[in-house]
Design an enzyme around this catalytic site. Structure first.
Site, PDB file in Angstrom:
ATOM      1  N   ASP A   1     -34.419  15.162  32.142  1.00  0.00           N
ATOM      2  CA  ASP A   1     -33.776  13.986  32.738  1.00  0.00           C
ATOM      3  C   ASP A   1     -34.097  13.979  34.239  1.00  0.00           C
ATOM      4  O   ASP A   1     -34.655  14.946  34.765  1.00  0.00           O
ATOM      5  CB  ASP A   1     -32.261  14.121  32.490  1.00  0.00           C
TER       6      ASP A   1
ATOM      7  N   GLU B   1     -37.675  11.145  37.790  1.00  0.00           N
ATOM      8  CA  GLU B   1     -38.406  10.038  38.467  1.00  0.00           C
ATOM      9  C   GLU B   1     -39.104  10.510  39.747  1.00  0.00           C
ATOM     10  O   GLU B   1     -40.156   9.962  40.045  1.00  0.00           O
ATOM     11  CB  GLU B   1     -37.445   8.899  38.764  1.00  0.00           C
TER      12      GLU B   1
ATOM     13  N   ASP C   1     -29.961   4.894  31.294  1.00  0.00           N
ATOM     14  CA  ASP C   1     -28.510   4.695  31.311  1.00  0.00           C
ATOM     15  C   ASP C   1     -28.121   3.241  31.101  1.00  0.00           C
ATOM     16  O   ASP C   1     -27.795   2.514  32.041  1.00  0.00           O
ATOM     17  CB  ASP C   1     -27.942   5.236  32.627  1.00  0.00           C
TER      18      ASP C   1
END
Ligand SMILES: *[C@@H]1O[C@H](CO)[C@@H](O)[C@H](O)[C@H]1NC(C)=O
Ligand SMILES: *[C@@H]1O[C@H](CO)[C@@H](O)[C@H](O)[C@H]1NC(C)=O
Ligand SMILES: *[C@@H]1O[C@H](CO)[C@@H](O)[C@H](O)[C@H]1NC(C)=O
Length: 925
Positions: free
Chosen positions: A516, A519, A592
């Protein structure tokens, strides 16, 4: 997952950038106007490009040319001479054109611009065609020449010298397919020395980007011919068919942004860039078919889709007819490294794109089943209870997930000793039921001198550096954190070693990984990410590779899991960030989302877009990550999610518990049935995963991929195909009474629950049922199923199969079944079964779908076919003859029953006893 608002506030206060109380989410991110390269590029007028091609020749099998500025041909009279650019055109098998434009390295530019490594697969180079000759051509009355080179028997590439333009055309008709710079918008800011008094810094919300190399952006226009719509370029929460972002009647629209960002509560219907980026656009139109354009570049990109007549201001009006779609591509850095794909069918474009970037990996079987996640399952007892409840309620699931709270203070590769004192035993208990566990491992490493990982990474110098050369220090879950520099192969290999059983204490072979925040997310960084002037190995600036950072992290993790298993087992790694090529490393999800109907709806165009750009193993959080879904929404989400290639329920920390048994008996039953649908269809899904693995064709397909000449389907994104055989229509509104479904094609469709027939080529208004969303099997197809319900997919491996045959008007159908051990890489050496089923002339035939020479290893199975259901056959036949066994069976006539509904009588043959591995026929008598 993303932090609650109060943490943002706290961490932002730390860097003293005060947040406005309202609309902070939007303000946190730059729009085009606040992004100088985007603003500059958008201000350019058509025809502004003054480059021309000179010195065109063949070198090393490529067409090579110099691009010079025709207005500045004499450097002596020019104070700031513009150096020539080098253009290289290469041709590859399957009519793939690669076009590169970069600075001339022989003229010593201040820095080598970044070329994204390890995205193009090594096999691609072997497909290069060595160009032999250039044919010169004069177009029209124009005396300036074009250079034409061979691309394939059907296509050729043309370089027009002045004004500069590159395009691909069909040889026979001369019609164009794709072109670049047809509107003269090409611009390439070459690296140069800073002029006196010039300020290269950029500021945004209290962050300063030092931009030591100054402006280096690139922009150009690309046109798609014979095009009705363009698609692709994820990731955006928006429609499948991309809407124009500039043009008459379009005010203040942002371009589609490609910049991997951790966007808190992203909004649906927005061109805003979220977690992943794939700069690959697909065009489809009735007149020409499908084509594609891919730009391999990892810097921030912005893409405009230009509406017809968009540039009326400058006096140049583009035709609104002629079915051309113009697009405008802008990036902050890097080079031009682009690929033109001619199609002409939708699946051809996917094959061509995955020839360059690789086909999706073949997952383990368990990973294609249902996953149960929550931030967080608190402790071992919680895990045990949840696991037991699934059994108690007779709901199958395969994987239980642990989010960040399972660690010792967000130190990855550790366990909270109080909450998870016996992680191995916990995993073994799950494994005993054939279940797996996934734990989270993020790229931010807690800066804590007593944490072994931080100590090693610091000592080895493996962190990304800030602009001054110190280890970059940003704020993330563990507080002060540094980020592993995933650009380096050496560091990736070291990272991979962290997953060995010796290094990752408490891990067992049934444990897999979730990446997770890659980015990367940095709570106190510009736009919640890493500063663009941070430095990676080799002096590469973060701005140049930003969009690929998460890709390299995903790669390193997946490679680590392969190494952990001595290269025997396939890895499973879910990643939030992605880039072209991520399909080779695992699954992604749409981040999300929220528990509302709009997010349920937008999940379909988002997943269709991911599939169109290679990332077919993808899903959206079932139930919605933020907020508490009403029972009805949750049920609808399970009913839809059962068809997502990646099927996982997940929820935020602050939401109420929402495991499927918490909403009353009826809702439990509905969710159980939805999950059962997925488990029944696992053989079909697994066969589709293999098809994706060999051809690039996605599992979820827009209707137009299967019905490319049916215009009605081109902008539909509430219904979708699962493979070529199933059409599913979502229900996206509360208390829906009716649902309209457009069923394409000339053949009919069968309701999968009842076997009732619907005609193709028309819209049907159906009752919206509580117990399922509409799903139809296309006439002419055969779907393999496994109908016995087990605790997990791995416990189904010896179960028999059911074949559902849906006859078309010529009373024929065909389908496939792929089986392997569900786990190892042996299938790559031929250890698999691939059957082809054909029903024709009253006879079902099973034959080998593989080429006899296709491998060294064998895979065997004792599985049989236990049931054959024939839809669309008139009553009458009483018996079936199985050959070569010469076994005579009775045919039953009765209604199909699924979910308590029943329909017309269908033929059923029970226990034909044939093995899936064998050749056989079953004749209807
Ligand atoms: C299929 O997937 C495997 C990994 O699971 C990969 O190694 C292989 O390259 C993929 N493609 C083909 C054509 O097998
Ligand atoms: C019926 O299906 C078979 C098998 O898919 C196909 O070959 C045939 O063309 C189809 N016939 C019609 C009329 O669509
Ligand atoms: C089998 O061989 C045929 C003909 O050579 C080819 O078209 C096909 O793609 C091959 N199939 C597989 C699964 O390799």
């Amino acid at each position: 997952m993303r932090l609650p608002f109060f943490i943002i506030l706290i961490s932002s206060l730390l860097i003293s950038s005060p947040l406005p109380a309202r609309s902070w989410k939007k303000d946190e991110f730059r729009n085009c106007n606040q992004t100088p390269f985007c603003r500059r590029a958008r201000a350019r007028k058509p025809g502004a490009c003054s480059l021309i091609a000179t010195d065109v020749l063949i070198s090393d099998g490529n067409l090579v040319a110099k691009l010079i500025d025709k207005n500045r041909e004499d450097p002596a009279t020019d104070l700031d001479p513009v150096k020539p650019l080098i253009l290289t055109v290469s041709a590859y098998q399957d009519a793939i054109l690669r076009l590169k434009i970069d600075e001339d390295q022989t003229l010593d530019p201040p820095k080598k611009r970044f070329e994204v490594p390890e995205v193009i697969i090594p096999e691609f180079e072997a497909k290069k065609l060595w160009l032999q000759k250039i044919v010169k051509e004069q177009i029209g009355g124009d005396s300036k020449p074009s250079s034409v080179v061979y691309l394939s028997d059907g296509y050729e590439a043309v370089l027009r010298h002045d004004p500069l333009e590159i395009y691909v055309r069909e040889k026979s008709s001369g019609n164009r397919v794709l072109s670049m710079n047809s509107h003269g918008l090409f611009d390439f800011e070459q690296l140069r020395t800073k002029k006196e008094g010039e300020d290269w810094e950029e500021k945004f919300r209290g962050h300063t980007d030092t931009r030591p190399y100054g402006p280096q952006s690139i922009s150009f226009d690309v046109s798609f011919y014979g095009s009705d719509f363009v698609y692709g370029i994820p990731e955006h929460a928006t429609s499948l068919a991309l809407k124009p972002t500039r043009g008459p009647g379009i005010d203040h629209s942002e371009p589609y942004r490609l910049f991997n960002l951790d966007v808190f509560e992203y909004i649906h219907d927005s061109p805003f860039g979220i977690y992943g980026s794939i700069p690959f656009m697909i065009s489809h139109g009735k007149s020409r078919g499908t084509s594609g354009f891919f730009w391999l570049n990892a810097a921030e990109m912005q893409i405009d889709v230009l509406g017809a007549g968009w540039d009326a201001d400058s006096g140049i009006s583009f035709p609104s007819s002629g079915n051309r779609i113009d697009t405008f591509w802008m990036t902050e850095a890097g080079i031009v490294d682009t690929f033109f794909f001619v199609g002409p069918g939708p699946k051809d474009v996917l094959r061509q794109y995955t020839t360059v970037t690789g086909t999706p990996a073949m997952p383990q079987l368990f990973a294609t089943a249902y996953h149960q996640c929550r931030w967080n399952y608190r402790d071992e007892e919680d895990v045990e209870n949840v696991d037991a409840k699934f059994d108690e309620h007779d709901i199958p699931y395969d994987v239980l997930w642990l989010d960040i709270e399972h660690t010792d203070g967000k130190r990855y590769f550790t366990w909270d000793k109080a909450l998870f004192p016996n992680p191995q035993e916990m995993q073994r208990k799950l494994a005993a039921k054939g279940r797996h566990m996934v734990t989270i491992v993020d790229p931010h490493i807690k800066r804590d001198d007593s944490y072994f990982l931080h100590e090693d990474a610091t000592k080895l110098g493996y962190y990304v550096k800030d602009a001054t050369g110190k280890d970059y220090d940003g704020w993330c879950w563990p507080g002060s954190s540094s980020y592993i520099d995933m650009l380096s192969p050496e560091i990736r290999s070291w990272w991979g070693e962290r997953f060995s059983y010796l290094n990752y204490l408490g891990s067992t072979p049934s444990l897999y990984i979730w990446n997770d925040m890659n980015e990367p997310s940095v709570f106190n960084g510009p736009e919640v990410s890493m500063p663009r002037d941070a430095l990676h190995v080799g002096g590469v600036e973060h701005r140049e590779l930003h969009n690929a950072y998460g890709y390299y992290f995903h790669m390193a993790t997946a490679d680590g899991l392969i190494k952990r298993a001595d290269e025997k087992d396939r890895p499973f790694v879910l990643s939030r960030a992605f880039f072209p090529g991520s399909q080779r490393y695992g699954a992604v999800w749409t981040g999300d989302n929220s528990a509302d109907w709009d997010h349920l709806r937008v999940s379909i165009p988002m997943l269709l877009t991911l599939g169109l750009t290679g990332m077919t193993f993808s899903g959206a959080d079932v139930g919605g990550f933020f907020g508490n879904p009403e029972a009805e929404l949750l049920v609808r989400w399970y009913q839809l999610g059962a068809y997502y290639p990646f099927f996982r329920g997940h929820a935020h920390h602050d939401t109420k518990r929402r495991e499927p048994w918490l909403f009353g008996e009826r809702n439990t039953e509905l969710m159980r049935e939805a999950i059962h649908v997925r488990y029944m269809l696992l053989p079909y899904f697994y066969t589709l995963f293999r098809e994706a693995n060999t051809s690039g064709t996605p599992i979820l397909r827009p209707l137009w991929m299967e019905f490319p000449s049916d215009e009605e389907t081109f902008s539909k994104d509430e219904a979708f195909m699962v493979g070529n055989s199933l059409l599913v229509q979502g229900i996206f509104t509360e208390r829906a009474k009716h649902v309209s479904v457009y069923l394409p094609g000339e053949q009919s469709w069968y309701d999968v629950r009842t076997g009732a027939t619907y005609t193709g080529g028309s819209t049907h208004k159906l009752d919206a049922l509580e117990e399922s969303i509409p799903a139809f099997q296309r006439a002419g197809t055969i779907i393999p199923r496994r109908d016995r319900f087990r605790r997990s997919s791995t416990q189904m491996t010896n179960d028999p199969f059911t074949l559902v045959i849906a006859l078309n008007s010529s009373k024929a159908a065909e389908g496939e079944l792929y089986i392997d051990d569900g786990k190892s890489f042996n299938f790559k050496q031929g250890a698999y079964i691939h059957r082809r089923f054909v029903f024709k002339d009253g006879k079902l035939t099973s034959s080998d779908a593989r080429n006899s020479s296709s491998g060294k290893l064998m895979f065997n199975s004792d599985c049989t076919i236990e049931r054959i259901i024939i839809l669309g056959h008139a009553a009458g036949p009483k018996n079936a003859l199985v050959e070569p066994e010469n076994l005579k069976l009775e045919i039953e006539l009765g209604p199909l029953q699924l979910h308590g509904r029943s329909g017309p009588a269908v033929l059923t043959i029970r226990k034909p006893g044939v093995l899936v591995t064998n050749d056989w026929t079953i004749k209807i008598l």
